[in-house]
Design an enzyme around this catalytic site. Structure first.
Site, mmCIF file in Angstrom:
data_model
loop_
_atom_site.group_PDB
_atom_site.id
_atom_site.type_symbol
_atom_site.label_atom_id
_atom_site.label_comp_id
_atom_site.label_asym_id
_atom_site.label_seq_id
_atom_site.Cartn_x
_atom_site.Cartn_y
_atom_site.Cartn_z
ATOM 1 N N ARG A 292 0.809 -1.202 0.000
ATOM 2 C CA ARG A 292 0.000 0.000 0.000
ATOM 3 C C ARG A 292 0.850 1.263 0.000
ATOM 4 O O ARG A 292 0.586 2.233 -0.723
ATOM 5 C CB ARG A 292 -0.918 0.007 1.228
ATOM 6 N N CYS A 326 -4.767 -3.360 8.794
ATOM 7 C CA CYS A 326 -3.684 -2.638 8.132
ATOM 8 C C CYS A 326 -4.128 -1.183 8.029
ATOM 9 O O CYS A 326 -5.105 -0.872 7.343
ATOM 10 C CB CYS A 326 -3.408 -3.205 6.743
ATOM 11 N N THR A 328 -2.619 1.457 6.603
ATOM 12 C CA THR A 328 -2.414 2.073 5.299
ATOM 13 C C THR A 328 -3.463 1.642 4.290
ATOM 14 O O THR A 328 -3.876 2.428 3.426
ATOM 15 C CB THR A 328 -1.007 1.737 4.766
ATOM 16 N N THR A 370 3.137 4.545 8.504
ATOM 17 C CA THR A 370 3.946 4.575 7.291
ATOM 18 C C THR A 370 3.789 5.931 6.626
ATOM 19 O O THR A 370 2.792 6.641 6.832
ATOM 20 C CB THR A 370 3.498 3.481 6.304
ATOM 21 N N LYS A 412 8.672 -5.906 9.573
ATOM 22 C CA LYS A 412 8.162 -6.734 8.481
ATOM 23 C C LYS A 412 9.152 -7.827 8.086
ATOM 24 O O LYS A 412 8.752 -8.829 7.469
ATOM 25 C CB LYS A 412 7.808 -5.865 7.264
ATOM 26 N N CYS A 443 0.587 1.773 12.543
ATOM 27 C CA CYS A 443 0.934 0.702 11.605
ATOM 28 C C CYS A 443 0.756 -0.587 12.396
ATOM 29 O O CYS A 443 1.248 -0.693 13.529
ATOM 30 C CB CYS A 443 2.370 0.840 11.101
#
Length: 489
Positions: A292, A326, A328, A370, A412, A443
């Protein structure tokens, strides 16, 4: 208005095969019953059967029978059927399991008979039942005729011969197509035995008996046509829709660890004393949804279609709401929500609302997210709607936040300690130094680095941490357990 008008939009599916001749009899009587309603033209009927291998008196509720019936119902679902008829008493011994695993309305044959008896024979006390040994063993009729006034009575064995089973399943029995001779005589003997026991009415507990009932000489007590009663009950529409368990659909894989974290928080926030008390979840784990952030701040592929396709799978899977763990990804929610029939629970909106309720006098909130989330303005908009100002790290610290998430030693990549923690801590300390008292971990991977609710930095500065994943989980649990009460999504 006649009750038949309740059938508008219904599509009936009759499961055949568990008793081919009897199933066809129910189909015929259903069509006849529907033709007598004002709204018959709005009710479609599908009949389908495949020869069921396990037939006869020993064809109990085997795995084969259960899966056969379930697969037929699933096939009906894909063909738009709304209401299922199951003309087989043995299959009704596991009707609760079928209802728990299918969104379709399965019309209960024994409930139809119970309702008919109560309305047409209010003085009946002793109920004679011609049933298989298996349904007797499972006390199928006793489960429905639970009032103390009722007593279920079965024919007594004659020289260790089960008259009913022999008449239906035996050589030359009703199931083989014989509608006269010995099967009829055996059933008459069984009925006379019930009459001798003082029954007020007799219920055929095998659908095949209705095929030969007219061939029997008149009895001194009523012998009901259970197939006709079932068909008329289905055609009337006078039965409550079954209440399917609420199901939360989860768009997983964005990212994978965050999905596991969300599911864990749903489980932990559910009040339950056993497995069955927990909420149904349908997770479509799709890590191939394009990144994203790369799309929002770079030239990465657009994830809209992948997000939409994943949501549609959850919709087809009968989810009631959709959760996307999520932050984003919520920059794309407004694009796809208008094309879905079920709501996406907006994690950002519920988080902003949670902050306003918990900190009513607060004016500004720190946001760690993010760069894609920040630049999309989705959190800023959600917070502004609650009268809150978004404060984000300086460009240098925002770069460190991105590195903590996407870097070689970022979350991640599977890291939850080390440099990624130091980078996030530095960003939080900067926000606190600018007067921020509450920081959103915007996030879904960040709570994996900071699972605590309070942050205390190296300088001694402290602040309150808000985990949107936990807020989303709590909201989904509240929504799923609200029992129809409206909640904002």
């Amino acid at each position: 208005m006649k009750e038949g008008r309740k059938l508008a939009g219904r599509k009936f599916g009759v499961v055949g095969g568990a008793g081919s001749l009897a199933s066809a009899d129910v189909l015929f009587k259903l069509i006849k019953s529907l033709s007598e309603t004002d709204d018959a033209e709005h009710a479609d009927v599908i009949f389908e059967q495949h020869p069921f291998e396990k037939s006869g008196a020993k064809a109990e509720a085997s795995t084969e029978r259960m899966l056969y019936v379930f697969d037929m119902i699933r096939d009906f679902e894909q063909r738009g059927v709304t209401t299922v008829l199951l003309p087989c008493f043995i299959s009704h011994t596991f009707i609760d399991e079928l209802k728990a695993n299918s969104p379709l309305q399965i019309v209960d044959m024994v409930e139809a008979i119970r309702s008919h008896v109560q309305s047409h024979f209010p003085n009946a006390r002793r109920i004679g039942v011609l049933a298989s040994a298996y349904t007797q063993q499972k006390a199928l009729f006793e489960k429905y005729f639970t009032s103390p006034r009722f007593e279920i009575v079965y024919p007594r064995l004659r020289e260790e011969v089960d008259l009913v089973a022999e008449a239906v399943y035996g050589h030359g029995g009703v199931q083989s197509g014989n509608s006269s001779g010995r099967p009829v005589e055996l059933l008459r003997v069984a009925c006379e035995d019930l009459i001798a026991q003082g029954v007020d009415i007799i219920i055929p507990g095998l659908t095949e008996i209705a095929l030969v009932a007219d061939s029997m000489d008149p009895l001194t007590v009523p012998l009901l046509d259970s197939n006709l009663i079932y068909a008329q009950y289905a055609a009337s529409g006078r039965y409550a829709l079954s209440e399917a368990r609420f199901k939360v659909g989860v768009v997983g894989g964005v990212g994978p660890a965050a999905t596991v974290d969300f599911i864990d928080k749903v489980v932990r926030n559910t009040s339950a004393t056993r497995d069955q008390d927990h909420i149904k979840l349908l997770v479509e784990q799709n890590p191939q949804i394009p990144d994203r952030t790369e799309n929002l701040i770079g030239d990465g592929p657009d994830p809209t279609l992948s997000l939409y396709a994943t949501c549609k799978k959850l919709e087809v899977g009968n989810a009631d709401i959709i959760a996307i763990p999520c932050n984003t990804a919520h920059a794309f929610v407004d694009r796809i929500q208008p094309y879905l029939r079920i709501p996406i629970v907006n994690m950002l909106t519920v988080t902003a609302r949670h902050l306003r309720e918990r900190f009513p006098s607060m004016h500004s909130v720190g946001v760690l997210a993010t760069s894609g989330t920040v630049e999309s303005g989705v959190y800023e908009k959600a917070l502004m709607e609650q009268g809150l100002e978004q404060i984000v790290p300086s460009p240098a610290l925002q770069a460190r936040v991105m590195d903590a998430i996407y870097g070689k030693e970022g979350v991640k990549a599977g890291f939850t300690t080390g440099q990624c923690q130091l980078d996030i801590a530095a960003a939080i300390e900067e926000l606190i130094s600018r007067g921020v008292e509450v920081v959103i971990l915007g996030c879904t991977e960040l709570p994996l680095l900071l699972p605590q609710t309070e942050f205390v930095g190296a300088s001694g500065a402290s602040g309150y941490l808000v985990d949107p994943t936990d807020v989303l989980a709590r909201h989904c649990v509240a929504y799923a357990t609200a029992q129809g009460e409206p909640l904002h999504v």
